[in-house]
Design a protein around this motif. Structure first.
Motif, mmCIF file in Angstrom:
data_model
loop_
_atom_site.group_PDB
_atom_site.id
_atom_site.type_symbol
_atom_site.label_atom_id
_atom_site.label_comp_id
_atom_site.label_asym_id
_atom_site.label_seq_id
_atom_site.Cartn_x
_atom_site.Cartn_y
_atom_site.Cartn_z
ATOM 1 N N ALA A 29 -4.740 1.208 -5.714
ATOM 2 C CA ALA A 29 -4.092 -0.031 -6.146
ATOM 3 C C ALA A 29 -2.637 0.252 -6.495
ATOM 4 C CB ALA A 29 -4.832 -0.624 -7.344
ATOM 5 N N THR A 30 -1.762 -0.704 -6.190
ATOM 6 C CA THR A 30 -0.345 -0.544 -6.511
ATOM 7 C C THR A 30 -0.098 -0.953 -7.952
ATOM 8 O OG1 THR A 30 0.231 -2.787 -5.863
ATOM 9 C CG2 THR A 30 0.345 -1.117 -4.153
ATOM 10 N N ASN A 31 0.945 -0.417 -8.514
ATOM 11 C CA ASN A 31 1.341 -0.811 -9.854
ATOM 12 C C ASN A 31 2.833 -1.109 -9.892
ATOM 13 O OD1 ASN A 31 2.469 1.690 -9.633
ATOM 14 N ND2 ASN A 31 1.441 2.584 -11.409
ATOM 15 N N ASP A 32 3.399 -1.426 -8.733
ATOM 16 C CA ASP A 32 4.849 -1.609 -8.665
ATOM 17 C C ASP A 32 5.297 -3.046 -8.443
ATOM 18 O OD1 ASP A 32 3.994 -1.763 -6.056
ATOM 19 O OD2 ASP A 32 5.420 -0.310 -5.271
ATOM 20 N N TYR A 33 4.394 -4.006 -8.592
ATOM 21 C CA TYR A 33 4.815 -5.403 -8.520
ATOM 22 C C TYR A 33 5.298 -5.817 -9.907
ATOM 23 C CZ TYR A 33 3.092 -6.061 -3.815
ATOM 24 O OH TYR A 33 2.919 -5.979 -2.465
ATOM 25 N N ALA A 34 6.605 -5.899 -10.081
ATOM 26 C CA ALA A 34 7.185 -6.172 -11.397
ATOM 27 C C ALA A 34 6.647 -7.463 -11.998
ATOM 28 C CB ALA A 34 8.711 -6.229 -11.302
ATOM 29 N N ASP A 35 6.448 -8.497 -11.178
ATOM 30 C CA ASP A 35 6.009 -9.786 -11.718
ATOM 31 C C ASP A 35 4.568 -9.765 -12.213
ATOM 32 O OD1 ASP A 35 4.741 -9.806 -9.240
ATOM 33 O OD2 ASP A 35 5.683 -11.652 -8.553
ATOM 34 N N ALA A 36 3.788 -8.723 -11.881
ATOM 35 C CA ALA A 36 2.417 -8.616 -12.376
ATOM 36 C C ALA A 36 2.377 -8.301 -13.868
ATOM 37 C CB ALA A 36 1.639 -7.565 -11.588
ATOM 38 N N GLY A 37 3.526 -7.976 -14.455
ATOM 39 C CA GLY A 37 3.605 -7.741 -15.888
ATOM 40 C C GLY A 37 3.819 -8.998 -16.700
ATOM 41 N N ILE A 38 4.039 -10.121 -16.033
ATOM 42 C CA ILE A 38 4.207 -11.399 -16.730
ATOM 43 C C ILE A 38 2.821 -11.873 -17.176
ATOM 44 C CG2 ILE A 38 4.955 -13.804 -16.514
ATOM 45 C CD1 ILE A 38 6.857 -12.840 -14.246
ATOM 46 N N PRO A 39 2.638 -12.229 -18.439
ATOM 47 C CA PRO A 39 1.324 -12.713 -18.880
ATOM 48 C C PRO A 39 0.818 -13.847 -17.980
ATOM 49 C CG PRO A 39 2.735 -12.351 -20.776
ATOM 50 C CD PRO A 39 3.606 -12.192 -19.548
ATOM 51 N N GLY A 40 -0.431 -13.720 -17.548
ATOM 52 C CA GLY A 40 -1.037 -14.687 -16.640
ATOM 53 C C GLY A 40 -0.880 -14.319 -15.180
ATOM 54 N N CYS A 41 -0.058 -13.324 -14.895
ATOM 55 C CA CYS A 41 0.199 -12.909 -13.500
ATOM 56 C C CYS A 41 -0.370 -11.529 -13.197
ATOM 57 C CB CYS A 41 1.698 -12.938 -13.214
ATOM 58 S SG CYS A 41 2.414 -14.582 -13.405
ATOM 59 N N GLU A 42 -1.230 -11.028 -14.077
ATOM 60 C CA GLU A 42 -1.844 -9.729 -13.846
ATOM 61 C C GLU A 42 -2.758 -9.818 -12.625
ATOM 62 O OE1 GLU A 42 -1.271 -10.507 -18.229
ATOM 63 O OE2 GLU A 42 -2.316 -11.566 -16.631
ATOM 64 N N ARG A 43 -2.643 -8.841 -11.764
ATOM 65 C CA ARG A 43 -3.477 -8.806 -10.571
ATOM 66 C C ARG A 43 -3.505 -7.384 -10.035
ATOM 67 N NH1 ARG A 43 1.469 -10.876 -9.669
ATOM 68 N NH2 ARG A 43 2.637 -10.261 -7.810
ATOM 69 N N THR A 44 -4.495 -7.117 -9.232
ATOM 70 C CA THR A 44 -4.615 -5.821 -8.575
ATOM 71 C C THR A 44 -4.306 -6.025 -7.103
ATOM 72 O OG1 THR A 44 -6.320 -5.176 -10.146
ATOM 73 C CG2 THR A 44 -6.159 -3.882 -8.116
ATOM 74 N N THR A 45 -3.437 -5.180 -6.566
ATOM 75 C CA THR A 45 -3.028 -5.301 -5.168
ATOM 76 C C THR A 45 -3.194 -3.962 -4.470
ATOM 77 O OG1 THR A 45 -1.392 -6.980 -5.773
ATOM 78 C CG2 THR A 45 -1.130 -5.941 -3.618
ATOM 79 N N TRP A 46 -3.759 -4.008 -3.276
ATOM 80 C CA TRP A 46 -3.870 -2.827 -2.439
ATOM 81 C C TRP A 46 -3.051 -3.056 -1.182
ATOM 82 C CZ3 TRP A 46 -7.952 -5.180 -4.861
ATOM 83 C CH2 TRP A 46 -8.674 -4.419 -5.775
ATOM 84 N N ARG A 47 -2.089 -2.184 -0.919
ATOM 85 C CA ARG A 47 -1.355 -2.253 0.341
ATOM 86 C C ARG A 47 -2.231 -1.625 1.419
ATOM 87 N NH1 ARG A 47 3.267 -0.856 -3.011
ATOM 88 N NH2 ARG A 47 4.671 -2.647 -3.036
ATOM 89 N N VAL A 48 -2.332 -2.294 2.557
ATOM 90 C CA VAL A 48 -3.173 -1.807 3.637
ATOM 91 C C VAL A 48 -2.330 -1.493 4.868
ATOM 92 C CG1 VAL A 48 -5.171 -2.311 5.088
ATOM 93 C CG2 VAL A 48 -5.084 -3.206 2.749
ATOM 94 N N ILE A 49 -1.506 -2.455 5.282
ATOM 95 C CA ILE A 49 -0.686 -2.292 6.490
ATOM 96 C C ILE A 49 0.760 -2.572 6.118
ATOM 97 C CG2 ILE A 49 -0.218 -3.155 8.815
ATOM 98 C CD1 ILE A 49 -3.155 -3.979 8.985
ATOM 99 N N GLY A 50 1.662 -1.723 6.583
ATOM 100 C CA GLY A 50 3.077 -1.917 6.292
ATOM 101 C C GLY A 50 3.867 -0.668 6.578
ATOM 102 N N THR A 51 4.583 -0.187 5.563
ATOM 103 C CA THR A 51 5.436 0.981 5.719
ATOM 104 C C THR A 51 4.864 2.147 4.922
ATOM 105 O OG1 THR A 51 7.328 -0.505 5.907
ATOM 106 C CG2 THR A 51 7.807 1.815 5.483
ATOM 107 N N PRO A 52 4.434 3.212 5.604
ATOM 108 C CA PRO A 52 3.961 4.392 4.871
ATOM 109 C C PRO A 52 5.102 5.001 4.069
ATOM 110 C CG PRO A 52 3.221 4.435 7.150
ATOM 111 C CD PRO A 52 4.235 3.326 7.033
ATOM 112 N N PRO A 53 4.861 5.677 2.993
ATOM 113 C CA PRO A 53 3.535 6.019 2.468
ATOM 114 C C PRO A 53 2.923 4.945 1.578
ATOM 115 C CG PRO A 53 5.184 7.088 1.125
ATOM 116 C CD PRO A 53 5.929 6.328 2.214
ATOM 117 N N ALA A 54 3.655 3.874 1.272
ATOM 118 C CA ALA A 54 3.102 2.835 0.394
ATOM 119 C C ALA A 54 1.838 2.216 0.992
ATOM 120 C CB ALA A 54 4.142 1.755 0.125
ATOM 121 N N ALA A 55 1.814 2.026 2.293
ATOM 122 C CA ALA A 55 0.637 1.499 2.996
ATOM 123 C C ALA A 55 0.116 2.590 3.925
ATOM 124 C CB ALA A 55 1.010 0.252 3.791
ATOM 125 N N PRO A 56 -1.193 2.782 3.979
ATOM 126 C CA PRO A 56 -1.718 3.858 4.823
ATOM 127 C C PRO A 56 -1.592 3.605 6.322
ATOM 128 C CG PRO A 56 -3.518 2.634 3.820
ATOM 129 C CD PRO A 56 -2.242 2.117 3.226
#
Length: 163
Positions: A29-56
């Protein structure tokens, strides 16, 4: 005349194709979505396809994430320079858009919406249980996100710094 894909003798090995599989159990799971720190915007995100190494898995021209939110949690109103597609995998999702997020539709499992580039958008889990959503963003770098003033104010009030 519209070109068609040629029929080839391409036949990758099982090992070659396994290198192109992203196993959910192996994703971090990623922890680099800055807006996920806003109360009510907490979420878990998994990068799947995109630019390695962030996405496998590497892809050119689009990125795919899997998101899980607890009931009532959301991604706040934001904007990309690219189109974004949301596919509800489970639960019920309110997809909202517009300058203040005043318009919305509800997606249920397997429903899909395509948000045009330049339209502010967000999503919220309106189910009674945790739910999963796929987000697909077009373009080479959909990460150039911006947030409207009301989201920036909420982030600042929570001590969250948005880029």
């Amino acid at each position: 005349m519209t070109p068609t894909a040629p029929i080839t003798d391409a036949n990758p090995t099982v090992e070659e194709m396994e290198a192109r599989v992203a196993r959910f159990r192996a994703l971090a799971a990623t922890n680099d979505y800055a807006d996920a720190g806003i109360p009510g915007c907490e979420r878990t995100t998994w990068r799947v396809i995109g630019t390695p190494p962030a996405a496998p898995l590497e892809a050119e021209g689009f990125h795919l994430n899997i998101v899980c939110c607890e009931p009532g949690k959301s991604a706040p109103l934001h904007n990309h320079l690219t189109q974004e597609v949301f596919v509800a995998l489970s639960g019920r999702w309110e997809i909202f858009w517009g300058p203040t997020g005043e318009r919305h539709v509800v997606l249920e499992a397997w429903d899909t919406i395509a948000i045009p580039a330049g339209v502010s958008r967000g999503f919220k889990n309106i189910a009674a249980e945790p739910a999963y959503l796929i987000g697909i963003a077009s373009g080479r770098d959909p990460g150039n996100i911006n947030w409207p003033a009301q989201v920036r104010a909420a982030a600042e009030a929570a001590g969250v710094r948005l880029p």
